[in-house]
Motif scaffolding. Structure first.
Motif, short mmCIF file in Angstrom:
data_model
loop_
_atom_site.label_atom_id
_atom_site.label_comp_id
_atom_site.label_asym_id
_atom_site.label_seq_id
_atom_site.Cartn_x
_atom_site.Cartn_y
_atom_site.Cartn_z
N LYS A 1 0.74 -1.12 -0.01
CA LYS A 1 0.00 0.00 0.08
C LYS A 1 0.92 1.04 -0.02
O LYS A 1 0.50 2.31 -0.53
N SER A 2 2.01 1.15 0.65
CA SER A 2 2.87 2.39 0.86
C SER A 2 3.58 2.50 -0.59
O SER A 2 3.54 3.59 -0.98
N LEU A 3 3.93 1.48 -1.33
CA LEU A 3 4.60 1.64 -2.49
C LEU A 3 3.84 2.14 -3.45
O LEU A 3 4.34 2.96 -4.33
N SER A 4 2.46 1.74 -3.43
CA SER A 4 1.57 2.12 -4.32
C SER A 4 1.49 3.82 -4.54
O SER A 4 1.32 4.22 -5.53
N ILE A 5 1.75 4.41 -3.57
CA ILE A 5 1.85 5.93 -3.55
C ILE A 5 2.87 6.38 -4.55
O ILE A 5 2.57 7.32 -5.28
N PHE A 6 4.01 5.65 -4.68
CA PHE A 6 5.08 6.00 -5.60
C PHE A 6 4.89 5.43 -7.08
O PHE A 6 5.76 5.57 -7.98
N GLN B 1 -1.70 12.87 -7.94
CA GLN B 1 -0.87 13.75 -7.60
C GLN B 1 -1.31 14.22 -6.25
O GLN B 1 -0.59 14.32 -5.42
N SER B 2 -2.53 14.29 -5.94
CA SER B 2 -3.09 14.49 -4.78
C SER B 2 -2.61 13.77 -3.54
O SER B 2 -2.43 13.98 -2.40
N GLU B 3 -2.52 12.36 -3.79
CA GLU B 3 -2.13 11.60 -2.74
C GLU B 3 -0.61 11.69 -2.60
O GLU B 3 -0.22 11.53 -1.34
N LYS B 4 -0.10 11.93 -3.66
CA LYS B 4 1.64 12.11 -3.64
C LYS B 4 1.66 13.62 -2.54
O LYS B 4 2.41 13.38 -1.64
N GLU C 1 -1.34 25.34 2.08
CA GLU C 1 -0.33 25.85 1.60
C GLU C 1 0.60 25.12 0.80
O GLU C 1 1.21 25.27 -0.17
N TRP C 2 0.83 23.96 1.22
CA TRP C 2 1.63 22.76 0.83
C TRP C 2 1.09 22.30 -0.63
O TRP C 2 1.70 22.13 -1.59
N LYS C 3 -0.25 22.31 -0.61
CA LYS C 3 -1.02 21.67 -1.88
C LYS C 3 -0.73 22.60 -2.88
O LYS C 3 -0.38 22.38 -3.94
N GLU C 4 -0.95 23.98 -2.59
CA GLU C 4 -0.74 25.11 -3.43
C GLU C 4 0.56 25.15 -4.11
O GLU C 4 0.96 24.96 -5.25
N PHE C 5 1.67 24.80 -2.99
CA PHE C 5 3.18 24.98 -3.54
C PHE C 5 3.62 23.87 -4.35
O PHE C 5 4.26 23.81 -5.45
N ALA C 6 3.17 22.68 -3.91
CA ALA C 6 3.47 21.51 -4.57
C ALA C 6 2.86 21.63 -6.01
O ALA C 6 3.51 21.15 -6.88
N THR C 7 1.57 21.96 -6.14
CA THR C 7 0.91 22.06 -7.56
C THR C 7 1.60 23.03 -8.35
O THR C 7 1.86 22.63 -9.64
N THR D 1 8.08 19.56 -9.41
CA THR D 1 9.53 18.89 -9.10
C THR D 1 9.68 18.56 -7.66
O THR D 1 10.53 17.45 -7.43
N VAL D 2 8.98 19.23 -6.70
CA VAL D 2 9.20 18.93 -5.38
C VAL D 2 8.92 17.34 -5.18
O VAL D 2 9.07 16.91 -3.97
N LEU D 3 7.81 16.76 -6.12
CA LEU D 3 7.45 15.40 -5.73
C LEU D 3 8.08 14.38 -6.39
O LEU D 3 7.65 13.30 -6.49
N LYS D 4 9.42 14.80 -7.00
CA LYS D 4 9.96 14.05 -8.00
C LYS D 4 10.54 12.80 -7.24
O LYS D 4 9.96 11.52 -7.81
N ASN D 5 10.55 12.77 -5.97
CA ASN D 5 11.04 11.40 -5.08
C ASN D 5 9.87 10.80 -5.07
O ASN D 5 10.03 9.31 -4.31
N LEU D 6 8.74 11.07 -5.16
CA LEU D 6 7.45 10.33 -4.88
C LEU D 6 7.08 9.52 -6.17
O LEU D 6 6.09 8.82 -5.88
N THR D 7 7.89 9.38 -7.01
CA THR D 7 7.51 8.59 -8.37
C THR D 7 8.62 7.73 -8.81
O THR D 7 9.84 8.11 -8.83
N ILE D 8 8.39 6.43 -8.80
CA ILE D 8 9.46 5.51 -9.02
C ILE D 8 8.91 5.01 -10.45
O ILE D 8 8.05 4.00 -10.41
N PRO D 9 9.38 5.52 -11.57
CA PRO D 9 8.79 4.91 -12.75
C PRO D 9 9.02 3.44 -13.08
O PRO D 9 7.97 2.89 -13.57
#
Lengths: 213, 139
Positions: free
Chosen positions: A91-96, A102-105, A169-175, A179-187
Motif C-alpha cells: 500500500k505504501s509503495l503504491s503511492i510511488f 498527484q493529490s495522494e503524493k 499552502e503545501w498543496k498550492e506550493f506542490a501544485t 518537481t518537489v514531488l519527484k522523489n515520490l514517483t518510481i517509474p
C-alpha cells in the motif's frame, strides 16, 4: 493462478483485495512479493521488514542512518509496530506508482516532511531536512546559503506568513512546483513484473511453502 | 542558458535516503549518475562541458539547463550518451547532475573518473558521496 505464499503469512491479505486498494495489478503484487521476501529475510527470516533490513535494502548497509529512510520507514509502518508487513509495504509503495494521483503524493509528502507531526511544516524542520540531505550526500553549503534557500522557499510557500506551511499552502506550493514531488514517483513500478518474475516454479517444495491455485 | 532553480524541497528530494530505487536494484549495482556542486556560473559549466565533449569526441546538444553529450565512438553497448543538468541553488552556486542516458555503465563511469572529473576539477566544489579529505571553506 498459482501464487506462492509462506506458512507464516497464511493470514495475510488476499492480493486481489490489496490490488483494489492500490495502483498495482495482482501480477504486480505477486512480483512485489518476491521483493518483499528478499528484503524481509535478509537479516531475520520472519516475514517482516525490520528497520535494519530496510536500511540494508536501500543502502547496502544495515547500519546506515538516514533521516529520510527513517521517515519513509515510519510512513510505511502504519501500525507503528516497528516492522513493515506485506500489506503495509504494497500500500505504501503504491503511492510511488506513476499512476497514483498527484493529490495522494502531495498528502504523503506533507506527512513525510511534517517531522514532528504538528500538521505544519516549520522552518526548523525544513532546515533540519536540508542539512540532513547535505550531510548524507557529502555536500557542503554555508549556513547563510542554507538560510537564503529556506527564506526564498518560505516566501513562496508560506502564503499566510505565519512562519510555517500548512497542508493547504503545501498543496498550492506542490501544485505550482511539481518537481518537489519527484522523489515520490518510481517509474520502475510500472514494469515491476519484468524485474521480479511473479510466478515462481519450484520443483522441490520447501516445507513452509504452500502453493495456492 | 537558464538553469532550473532549486527550492529547499527540491534539495531535500535529492536525498539518497529517499531514493527507493535501491530496494529494486542489486546491492552492487553501479550508479549511472553523479552530482556535484560548483561556484561557477551556469555558462562557465556549459563551456567546460563543451570543451570536454570536443576533446573526447562527443556531439553536444544544449537546451535550457540541460547539456547532452552523444558519443561518436561505438562502445560495448552502443554509443555512450550522457546528460548533464544544471540547477541553480543560489545565483552563485549550482548543482550539476550527470547521468548516463545510453551505453555501457562501466564506460560511463570510466568517462566520469578519467575524463570528466579531472577536467572539471577546478570547478567542483563538492562531489556527492565522496568523503571530504580536506573540507573546503563554506561559501
Amino acid at each position: 493462478m498459482g501464487c506462492v505464499w509462506t506458512k507464516g503469512q497464511s493470514r495475510r491479505e488476499d492480493p486481489s483485495v490489496i490490488a483494489d486498494q492500490t495502483c498495482f495489478s495482482v501480477k504486480d503484487i505477486e512480483a512485489l512479493y518476491e521483493l518483499f521476501r528478499k528484503l524481509s529475510s535478509s537479516i531475520i527470516d520472519d516475514g517482516f521488514i525490520s528497520k535494519e533490513e530496510f536500511q540494508l535494502g536501500l543502502f547496502g548497509n544495515s547500519k546506515k542512518q538516514s533521516l529520510f529512510a527513517d521517515r519513509i520507514f515510519d510512513m510505511f509502518d502504519f501500525k507503528h509496530d516497528g516492522v513493515i508487513e506485506f500489506g503495509e509495504f504494497i500500500k505504501s509503495l503504491s503511492i510511488f506508482h506513476p499512476s497514483t494521483p498527484q493529490s495522494e503524493k502531495i498528502a504523503f509528502a506533507f506527512q513525510l516532511y511534517d517531522l514532528r507531526q504538528t500538521n505544519y511544516i516549520g522552518r526548523d524542520e525544513v532546515k533540519e531536512m536540508v542539512m540532513a540531505m547535505l550531510n548524507e550526500s557529502d555536500l557542503i553549503l554555508s549556513d547563510e546559503t542554507v538560510q537564503a534557500i529556506i527564506d526564498k522557499t518560505f516566501e513562496e510557500a508560506d502564503l499566510k506568513g505565519d512562519g510555517k506551511i500548512d497542508m493547504e499552502e503545501w498543496k498550492e506550493f506542490a501544485t505550482r512546483n511539481p518537481t518537489v514531488l519527484k522523489n515520490l514517483t518510481i517509474p520502475y513500478l510500472k514494469d515491476i513484473t519484468t524485474t521480479f518474475p511473479s510466478f515462481v516454479l519450484r520443483s522441490e517444495v520447501e516445507d513452509e511453502i504452500y502453493v495456492f491455485s | 542558458m537558464k538553469p532550473i532553480c532549486l527550492n529547499a524541497f527540491d534539495i531535500i528530494s535529492l536525498s539518497p535516503g529517499f531514493d527507493l530505487s535501491g530496494l529494486f536494484e542489486k546491492p552492487n549495482n553501479q550508479k549511472a549518475e553523479a552530482r556535484f556542486t560548483t561556484k561557477n556560473s551556469a555558462s562557465a559549466i556549459v563551456s567546460k562541458l563543451e570543451e570536454i565533449a570536443q576533446m573526447e569526441r562527443f556531439n553536444v546538444k544544449k537546451k535550457d539547463g540541460l547539456v547532452q553529450l552523444q558519443g561518436i565512438k561505438l562502445g560495448r553497448k552502443g554509443q555512450l550518451a550522457i546528460e548533464a543538468e544544471i540547477f541553480e541553488v543560489t545565483p552563485t552556486f549550482h548543482m550539476v547532475e550527470v547521468k548516463k542516458r545510453a551505453g555501457d555503465t562501466l564506460e560511463y563511469q570510466n568517462f566520469c573518473t578519467k575524463e570528466l572529473r579531472p577536467s572539471l576539477k577546478d570547478m567542483i566544489w563538492t562531489w556527492q558521496g565522496e568523503q571530504q579529505q580536506q573540507l573546503p571553506q563554506p561559501l
